[in-house]
Design an enzyme around this catalytic site. Structure first.
Site, mmCIF file in Angstrom:
data_model
loop_
_atom_site.group_PDB
_atom_site.id
_atom_site.type_symbol
_atom_site.label_atom_id
_atom_site.label_comp_id
_atom_site.label_asym_id
_atom_site.label_seq_id
_atom_site.Cartn_x
_atom_site.Cartn_y
_atom_site.Cartn_z
ATOM 1 C CB CYS A 142 -0.979 -0.039 1.170
ATOM 2 S SG CYS A 142 -0.217 -0.036 2.814
ATOM 3 N NE ARG B 46 -4.473 1.572 1.796
ATOM 4 C CZ ARG B 46 -4.223 2.300 0.718
ATOM 5 N NH1 ARG B 46 -5.063 2.247 -0.292
ATOM 6 N NH2 ARG B 46 -3.150 3.073 0.660
ATOM 7 C CG ASP C 294 -5.037 5.683 2.497
ATOM 8 O OD1 ASP C 294 -5.101 5.272 3.680
ATOM 9 O OD2 ASP C 294 -4.081 6.337 2.058
HETATM 10 P P1 4NP Z 1 -1.813 2.767 4.213
HETATM 11 O O1 4NP Z 1 -2.360 4.176 4.776
HETATM 12 O O2 4NP Z 1 -1.240 3.074 2.832
HETATM 13 O O3 4NP Z 1 -3.033 1.908 4.136
HETATM 14 O O4 4NP Z 1 -0.778 2.280 5.191
HETATM 15 C C1 4NP Z 1 -1.555 5.308 4.869
HETATM 16 C C2 4NP Z 1 -0.731 5.469 5.961
HETATM 17 C C3 4NP Z 1 0.047 6.593 6.078
HETATM 18 C C4 4NP Z 1 0.005 7.563 5.082
HETATM 19 C C5 4NP Z 1 -0.816 7.393 3.974
HETATM 20 C C6 4NP Z 1 -1.600 6.257 3.878
HETATM 21 N N1 4NP Z 1 0.785 8.755 5.206
HETATM 22 O O5 4NP Z 1 0.645 9.648 4.361
HETATM 23 O O6 4NP Z 1 1.608 8.835 6.143
#
Ligand code: 4NP
Length: 179
Positions: free
Chosen positions: A26, A32, A145
């Site tokens: 992800c 995710r 997300d």
């Molecule tokens: P993930 O969610 O891709 O599902 O782990 C996110 C976690 C952190 C960030 C973006 C999406 N961030 O910008 O730090």
């Protein structure tokens, strides 16, 4: 420009007889893909495929390398009986193409960020995670997300991951048994 591929057979293992390695990827590797890693690993063990299939996870971004998963993701997994404590964030890079048999992107943007790094590696190894979701419609391949939203976003992710991981394990059972 490459676009996410459709359903079909899984890519063949790179080395016959060795552990089939799946990477779920992800953006941040704290919401995710860690949820998918934990749930998929659990279902593989229940199917007796641990030792034959290994799951790892990564984010395309660098921000959370070395960190545990998001506290909301961990709380939800814990409430459902999973162990969320082992996770530490990793960043995807091109070396993963040589180390993984199947790379599953959680959304279309992640897929593009992965395939941008192919440099001649086999694009057939990169698929959308929800290519295997029995309830995904046409053009509906993203695991949304949940990071900037509320708790219900995490519930949605877990439900999608649960049914999709079950379908992935069924497919692996068939393919690894030569079906
Ligand atoms: P993930 O969610 O891709 O599902 O782990 C996110 C976690 C952190 C960030 C973006 C999406 N961030 O910008 O730090």
């Amino acid at each position: 420009m490459t676009s996410p591929s459709g359903t079909g057979r899984l890519p063949r293992g790179r080395t016959p007889g060795s552990t089939y390695r799946i990477a779920v990827v992800c953006l941040g590797n704290i919401c995710r893909s860690p949820i998918a890693e934990v749930v998929l690993t659990d279902k593989l063990a229940r199917a007796g495929l641990d030792g034959h299939v290994e799951v790892v996870s990564a984010g395309t971004g660098p921000w959370h390398v070395g960190e545990p998963m998001d506290r909301r993701a961990a709380a939800l997994l814990t409430a459902h009986g999973y162990d969320a404590t082992a996770h530490r964030g990793q960043q995807f890079d091109a070396t993963w193409f040589a180390e993984c048999d199947l790379i599953l992107a959680m959304d279309t943007s992640n897929h593009a960020d992965i395939t941008d790094q192919l440099e001649g590696a086999d694009e057939g190894r990169v698929r959308m995670f929800r290519d295997f979701d029995p309830r995904a419609g046409d053009g509906d391949r993203d695991v949304p997300d949940p990071y900037f939203g509320g708790d219900e976003g995490f519930e949605t992710v877990l439900a999608m991951v649960d049914r999709t991981a079950a379908a992935v394990v069924e497919m692996l059972e068939r393919e690894l048994n030569g079906g």
